[in-house]
Structure formats: C-alpha cells, structure tokens
Design an enzyme around this catalytic site. Sequence first.
Site, short mmCIF file in Angstrom:
data_model
loop_
_atom_site.label_atom_id
_atom_site.label_comp_id
_atom_site.label_asym_id
_atom_site.label_seq_id
_atom_site.Cartn_x
_atom_site.Cartn_y
_atom_site.Cartn_z
N ASN A 34 -2.06 0.38 6.88
CA ASN A 34 -1.54 -0.87 7.45
C ASN A 34 -0.68 -1.66 6.46
OD1 ASN A 34 -3.56 -1.77 5.81
ND2 ASN A 34 -4.77 -2.77 7.40
N GLU B 8 -9.76 -11.58 -6.80
CA GLU B 8 -8.87 -10.41 -6.80
C GLU B 8 -7.78 -10.54 -7.87
OE1 GLU B 8 -7.62 -10.03 -2.72
OE2 GLU B 8 -9.68 -9.65 -2.04
N LYS C 278 0.82 -1.22 0.00
CA LYS C 278 0.00 0.00 0.00
C LYS C 278 0.86 1.27 0.00
CE LYS C 278 -3.95 -2.23 2.30
NZ LYS C 278 -4.92 -2.12 3.42
N PHE D 122 -15.69 4.17 6.39
CA PHE D 122 -14.28 4.48 6.10
C PHE D 122 -13.94 4.39 4.62
CE2 PHE D 122 -14.29 -0.11 7.33
CZ PHE D 122 -13.71 -0.67 6.19
N HIS E 183 -2.02 -5.46 1.70
CA HIS E 183 -3.29 -6.20 1.54
C HIS E 183 -2.94 -7.63 1.19
CE1 HIS E 183 -7.22 -7.50 0.11
NE2 HIS E 183 -6.56 -8.09 -0.88
N THR F 59 -5.49 -6.71 10.89
CA THR F 59 -5.82 -5.44 10.21
C THR F 59 -5.34 -4.24 11.02
OG1 THR F 59 -7.81 -6.55 9.36
CG2 THR F 59 -7.73 -4.14 9.19
N TYR G 296 -12.43 -3.48 -3.41
CA TYR G 296 -13.02 -3.33 -2.07
C TYR G 296 -14.54 -3.35 -2.11
CZ TYR G 296 -8.52 -2.23 0.20
OH TYR G 296 -7.25 -2.29 0.73
P1 IDP Z 1 -7.96 -6.66 5.81
O1 IDP Z 1 -7.13 -5.76 4.91
O2 IDP Z 1 -7.16 -7.09 7.01
O3 IDP Z 1 -8.60 -7.81 5.08
P2 IDP Z 1 -10.57 -5.39 5.91
O4 IDP Z 1 -11.50 -5.39 7.08
O5 IDP Z 1 -10.95 -6.23 4.72
O6 IDP Z 1 -9.11 -5.76 6.44
O7 IDP Z 1 -10.44 -3.87 5.46
C1 IDP Z 1 -9.80 -3.53 4.25
C2 IDP Z 1 -8.90 -2.35 4.50
O8 IDP Z 1 -9.70 -1.20 4.81
C3 IDP Z 1 -7.95 -2.49 5.69
O9 IDP Z 1 -6.77 -3.20 5.37
C4 IDP Z 1 -7.68 -1.05 6.04
O10 IDP Z 1 -6.70 -0.45 5.18
C5 IDP Z 1 -9.03 -0.40 5.78
N1 IDP Z 1 -9.87 -0.36 6.98
C6 IDP Z 1 -10.53 -1.41 7.54
N2 IDP Z 1 -11.21 -1.03 8.64
C7 IDP Z 1 -10.98 0.29 8.77
C8 IDP Z 1 -11.42 1.28 9.73
O11 IDP Z 1 -12.14 1.00 10.68
N3 IDP Z 1 -10.96 2.55 9.54
C9 IDP Z 1 -10.15 2.89 8.49
N4 IDP Z 1 -9.73 2.00 7.57
C10 IDP Z 1 -10.12 0.71 7.70
MG MG Z 2 -10.18 -7.84 3.70
#
Ligand code: IDP
Ligand code: MG
Length: 131
Positions: free
Chosen positions: A112, A126, A9, A57, A115, A91, A49
């Site tokens: 973070n 994907e 990312k 978010f 992905h 996450t 996404y």
């Molecule tokens: P993942 O990447 O661990 O699978 P997901 O819940 O699928 O997590 O969320 C996708 C991405 O969206 C996360 O990696 C993060 O960058 C972002 N994200 C998820 N939850 C939040 C949040 O509560 N606030 C801001 N960004 C979020």
């Molecule tokens: Mg995810």
Amino acid sequence: MENTLVLIKPDAVQKNIIGKIIKMYEENHLKIENMYMRTLDQDILARHYEEHINRDFYSSLVAFMQESPVVVLNISGEDAVSKVRGINGATNPNKSRPGTIRYIYGESVQRNTVHGSATIEDAKRELSIWF
Ligand code: IDP
Ligand code: MG
C-alpha cells in the site's frame, strides 16, 4: 507544528514513483525535513511494527518490506501527523478515498505504497527509531 515519519515502501520504490509521492506531500504544504534510503533488517522492522509482531500477516509484511530499499522521511507541518494520514488514505487501497496516495498507487492491503505514523506519540517513537 508537528513532525511525522513516512516510509515510501518497496512497491513504490520499484515503480519509480518516489518523486510523485514526495510531490503530493509538498503540494499539501508539508516540508521534508530529512530523508534517506536504506534496506531493512528484521530488527528495525520488529521495532517499527512492534504492535503487529503477533499478527498472521507479520512475516509476509517483513518479506515485502525487505524486497527493495525504502525511503525514510521526517515530514513537518501544521497537523502533519493527521495530514499525512489523510494524504496517504486508508490501509486498504480499495477502501481509500479517491485522490489519496494509496487509492492512486496501492496494489493491496500489504503493498500500500506508504507508511505514516498514526498518532503524535507514534510519530515521536518512530522518528527516534529511524533518525
Ligand atoms: P497503517 O499502515 O494504515 O497504519 P496498520 O494496520 O498499522 O496500517 O498495518 C501496518 C501495515 O501492515 C499496513 O500498512 C500494511 O502494509 C500491512 N498490513 C496491515 N494489515 C494487513 C493484512 O491484513 N494483510 C497484509 N498486510 C497487512
Ligand atoms: Mg499503523
């Protein structure tokens, strides 16, 4: 053998740690099958996404993912999908296991670092979007 999608990312690309991240996958016996860099438009982010489009978010996530190019990887190996998720960490970097990519480099739940596809089905979906 499985294939999975990884995105490095914008927070990681901006910090010049692409190589360090790829090294962690390679050191865990995963193989980089294909990779490229690109900037992202709304369309590809909406496809990638899909499950998060209605979340509060989402617009902030789209802005973040467009801050700079990302690195797109097709990674293969035994149990590659769950293995990559394990290497990536939870996450939320604050809740991730020490030694994981997100523990070491993650800045926040949003920023973070990486992905990784969540399931084998997600990986197939994907990979067809990105490759
Ligand atoms: P993942 O990447 O661990 O699978 P997901 O819940 O699928 O997590 O969320 C996708 C991405 O969206 C996360 O990696 C993060 O960058 C972002 N994200 C998820 N939850 C939040 C949040 O509560 N606030 C801001 N960004 C979020
Ligand atoms: Mg995810």
